[in-house]
Design a protein around this motif. Structure first.
Motif, PDB file in Angstrom:
ATOM      1  N   THR A  51      95.443 -32.697 -90.211  1.00  0.00           N
ATOM      2  CA  THR A  51      94.360 -33.105 -89.316  1.00  0.00           C
ATOM      3  C   THR A  51      94.964 -33.433 -87.960  1.00  0.00           C
ATOM      4  OG1 THR A  51      94.595 -35.403 -90.050  1.00  0.00           O
ATOM      5  CG2 THR A  51      92.914 -34.060 -91.164  1.00  0.00           C
ATOM      6  N   GLY A  52      94.281 -33.062 -86.915  1.00  0.00           N
ATOM      7  CA  GLY A  52      94.744 -33.318 -85.559  1.00  0.00           C
ATOM      8  C   GLY A  52      95.782 -32.329 -85.055  1.00  0.00           C
ATOM      9  N   CYS A  53      96.288 -31.462 -85.901  1.00  0.00           N
ATOM     10  CA  CYS A  53      97.256 -30.441 -85.491  1.00  0.00           C
ATOM     11  C   CYS A  53      96.496 -29.197 -85.024  1.00  0.00           C
ATOM     12  CB  CYS A  53      98.178 -30.077 -86.656  1.00  0.00           C
ATOM     13  SG  CYS A  53      99.125 -31.456 -87.335  1.00  0.00           S
ATOM     14  N   VAL A  96      91.567 -27.140 -84.816  1.00  0.00           N
ATOM     15  CA  VAL A  96      92.142 -28.447 -85.099  1.00  0.00           C
ATOM     16  C   VAL A  96      91.369 -29.017 -86.288  1.00  0.00           C
ATOM     17  CG1 VAL A  96      92.606 -30.766 -84.227  1.00  0.00           C
ATOM     18  CG2 VAL A  96      92.765 -28.798 -82.679  1.00  0.00           C
ATOM     19  N   PRO A  97      91.974 -29.056 -87.480  1.00  0.00           N
ATOM     20  CA  PRO A  97      91.274 -29.619 -88.633  1.00  0.00           C
ATOM     21  C   PRO A  97      90.898 -31.077 -88.386  1.00  0.00           C
ATOM     22  CG  PRO A  97      93.288 -28.499 -89.317  1.00  0.00           C
ATOM     23  CD  PRO A  97      93.316 -28.578 -87.829  1.00  0.00           C
ATOM     24  N   ARG A  98      89.678 -31.454 -88.788  1.00  0.00           N
ATOM     25  CA  ARG A  98      89.178 -32.804 -88.522  1.00  0.00           C
ATOM     26  C   ARG A  98      89.141 -33.701 -89.750  1.00  0.00           C
ATOM     27  NH1 ARG A  98      83.905 -32.213 -84.824  1.00  0.00           N
ATOM     28  NH2 ARG A  98      83.143 -31.061 -86.617  1.00  0.00           N
ATOM     29  N   GLY A 124      97.531 -35.285 -90.745  1.00  0.00           N
ATOM     30  CA  GLY A 124      98.520 -34.747 -89.823  1.00  0.00           C
ATOM     31  C   GLY A 124      99.238 -35.860 -89.080  1.00  0.00           C
ATOM     32  N   TYR A 125     100.500 -35.627 -88.743  1.00  0.00           N
ATOM     33  CA  TYR A 125     101.317 -36.595 -88.007  1.00  0.00           C
ATOM     34  C   TYR A 125     101.993 -35.870 -86.861  1.00  0.00           C
ATOM     35  CZ  TYR A 125     100.667 -39.234 -92.289  1.00  0.00           C
ATOM     36  OH  TYR A 125     100.118 -39.870 -93.364  1.00  0.00           O
ATOM     37  N   GLY A 126     101.985 -36.475 -85.675  1.00  0.00           N
ATOM     38  CA  GLY A 126     102.612 -35.878 -84.512  1.00  0.00           C
ATOM     39  C   GLY A 126     101.608 -35.103 -83.686  1.00  0.00           C
TER      40      GLY A 126
END
Length: 134
Positions: A51-53, A96-98, A124-126
């Motif tokens: 997520t967020g990537c 961008v997966p939410r 997600g991280y980063g």
């Protein structure tokens, strides 16, 4: 004496050639469609998406025109991710997966839905190229 059947033998190959040529040159046929699954590339973690990537989604198509990308997370309704004009035989958008879920990605073109890709999305991280999921 005239041989029977001679004109037919010459007409059949000519008719087949004309039909094949017409199919190859007809622009924007009603059968234009995605011909493969949506490809999100290889995630940094190489197993799951985060997520967020940000990922580039691509799909092979057999015609020019607008291609619409869809996401259907498990337990949620489908939503439009975006649209792109096919460039050559490929259409591409960013995704961008939410939400954390097993999700389905697919594309449509001219009312025809392509094959479904099933992906796992974790937290997600980063960010940017260093974004990963566990």
């Amino acid at each position: 004496m005239r041989q029977r059947g001679w004109p037919r033998v010459r007409l059949v190959p000519a008719a087949l050639l004309a039909a094949a040529t017409a199919m190859m040159v007809s622009p924007g046929s009603a059968t234009a469609a995605p011909v493969g699954k949506v490809d999100a590339g290889v995630p940094f973690s190489s197993v799951v998406y985060g997520t967020g990537c940000r990922y580039d989604l691509t799909v092979d198509v057999n015609s020019v025109g607008t291609v619409t990308f869809w996401e259907r997370p498990q337990g949620a309704p489908a939503r439009v991710l975006g649209s792109a004009e096919a460039d050559g035989a490929i259409a591409t958008i960013s995704w961008v997966p939410r939400r954390v879920a097993t999700t389905q990605l697919y594309a449509t073109q001219n009312g025809v839905t392509g094959p479904v890709a099933v992906l796992r999305v974790h937290q997600g991280y980063g960010s940017g190229w260093a974004c990963f999921a566990l």
